[in-house]
Design a protein around this motif. Structure first.
Motif, short mmCIF file in Angstrom:
data_model
loop_
_atom_site.label_atom_id
_atom_site.label_comp_id
_atom_site.label_asym_id
_atom_site.label_seq_id
_atom_site.Cartn_x
_atom_site.Cartn_y
_atom_site.Cartn_z
N UNK A 1 63.89 40.63 34.92
CA UNK A 1 65.15 40.44 35.64
C UNK A 1 64.93 40.59 37.14
N UNK A 2 64.15 41.59 37.52
CA UNK A 2 63.87 41.80 38.95
C UNK A 2 63.07 40.63 39.51
N UNK A 3 62.12 40.12 38.73
CA UNK A 3 61.31 38.99 39.18
C UNK A 3 62.18 37.74 39.36
N UNK B 1 64.81 33.98 43.04
CA UNK B 1 66.04 33.29 43.43
C UNK B 1 66.42 33.63 44.87
N UNK B 2 66.33 34.91 45.23
CA UNK B 2 66.69 35.33 46.59
C UNK B 2 65.73 34.75 47.63
N UNK B 3 64.44 34.78 47.33
CA UNK B 3 63.46 34.25 48.28
C UNK B 3 63.59 32.73 48.40
N UNK B 4 63.91 32.07 47.32
CA UNK B 4 64.08 30.61 47.36
C UNK B 4 65.31 30.24 48.19
N UNK B 5 66.37 31.00 48.03
CA UNK B 5 67.61 30.70 48.72
C UNK B 5 67.57 31.09 50.20
N UNK B 6 66.99 32.26 50.50
CA UNK B 6 67.07 32.78 51.86
C UNK B 6 65.75 32.74 52.62
N UNK C 1 61.23 42.00 56.13
CA UNK C 1 61.20 43.21 55.31
C UNK C 1 62.19 43.06 54.17
N UNK C 2 61.84 43.64 53.02
CA UNK C 2 62.72 43.64 51.85
C UNK C 2 63.02 45.09 51.53
N UNK C 3 64.28 45.48 51.69
CA UNK C 3 64.69 46.85 51.45
C UNK C 3 65.22 46.98 50.03
N UNK C 4 64.58 47.86 49.25
CA UNK C 4 65.01 48.10 47.87
C UNK C 4 65.07 49.60 47.64
N UNK C 5 65.58 49.97 46.48
CA UNK C 5 65.50 51.37 46.11
C UNK C 5 64.15 51.60 45.42
N UNK D 1 61.17 46.50 40.95
CA UNK D 1 61.16 45.75 42.21
C UNK D 1 59.75 45.69 42.78
N UNK D 2 59.05 46.80 42.75
CA UNK D 2 57.68 46.82 43.25
C UNK D 2 56.77 45.90 42.45
N UNK D 3 56.92 45.93 41.13
CA UNK D 3 56.10 45.07 40.28
C UNK D 3 56.41 43.59 40.53
N UNK D 4 57.68 43.27 40.69
CA UNK D 4 58.07 41.88 40.96
C UNK D 4 57.53 41.42 42.30
N UNK D 5 57.62 42.27 43.31
CA UNK D 5 57.11 41.91 44.64
C UNK D 5 55.59 41.80 44.64
N UNK D 6 54.91 42.63 43.84
CA UNK D 6 53.45 42.51 43.73
C UNK D 6 53.08 41.16 43.12
N UNK D 7 53.82 40.77 42.09
CA UNK D 7 53.54 39.49 41.44
C UNK D 7 53.81 38.31 42.38
N UNK D 8 54.80 38.47 43.26
CA UNK D 8 55.11 37.41 44.22
C UNK D 8 54.22 37.45 45.46
#
Length: 117
Positions: A3-5, A10-15, A20-24, A29-36
Motif C-alpha cells: 500500500x505504501x509503495x 502515485x504521489x511521485x508520478x503526480x507531483x 525531501x519526503x517527510x513521513x512518520x 514508507x522506508x521500504x517503499x522509498x528504498x525500492x523506489x
C-alpha cells in the motif's frame, strides 16, 4: 508495504520528485522509498510531520464524536445529515463583522424553519 509503495508511486508520478519526503517512522514508507531509490530524500523526525498530522484534525474530531455508533449505516445517516446542517449554520464568525454575521445567521434560521415546517 504494498500500500505504501502504491501510494508513493502515485504521489511521485503526480507531483514529480521532491527535494525531501517527510513521513512518520512507519517502516513501510522506508521500504517503499528504498525500492523506489528515494530513501535518501526521506525525512523522519519527531515533529517533522506535524503539518501533515494537523490537517487531519477536523476529521479526527468528527470521528471521535461518532465512536458511540454501533452500526456503520447509522453513522453514515447521522454524518450526512450533520454535515448538511453544520454547513448551513456555520458561518465562520471570525471572517465577517457582527452585522453581517447576524444577518446571515437570521437568514439561515429562517430558511431552516421553512424547510422543517
Amino acid at each position: 508495504m504494498s500500500a505504501a509503495l502504491a501510494f508513493m508511486k502515485k504521489a511521485l508520478k503526480r507531483h514529480g520528485s521532491p527535494e525531501a519526503i517527510t513521513t512518520d517512522g512507519l517502516r513501510s514508507y522506508g521500504a517503499a522509498l528504498t525500492e523506489l531509490g528515494s530513501r535518501e530524500e526521506q525525512e523522519v523526525g519527531r515533529w517533522a510531520n506535524n503539518r501533515v498530522e494537523n490537517s487531519h484534525l477536523p476529521f479526527r474530531r468528527r470521528e471521535r464524536a461518532m465512536l458511540r455508533f454501533r452500526q456503520m449505516r447509522t453513522l453514515q445517516k447521522f454524518a450526512s445529515v450533520h454535515a448538511n446542517v453544520h454547513n448551513h449554520f456555520n458561518h465562520e464568525r471570525h471572517l465577517v463583522d457582527r452585522q453581517t454575521h447576524k444577518q446571515r445567521r437570521s437568514a439561515a434560521l429562517a430558511e431552516w424553519q421553512a424547510l422543517v415546517s
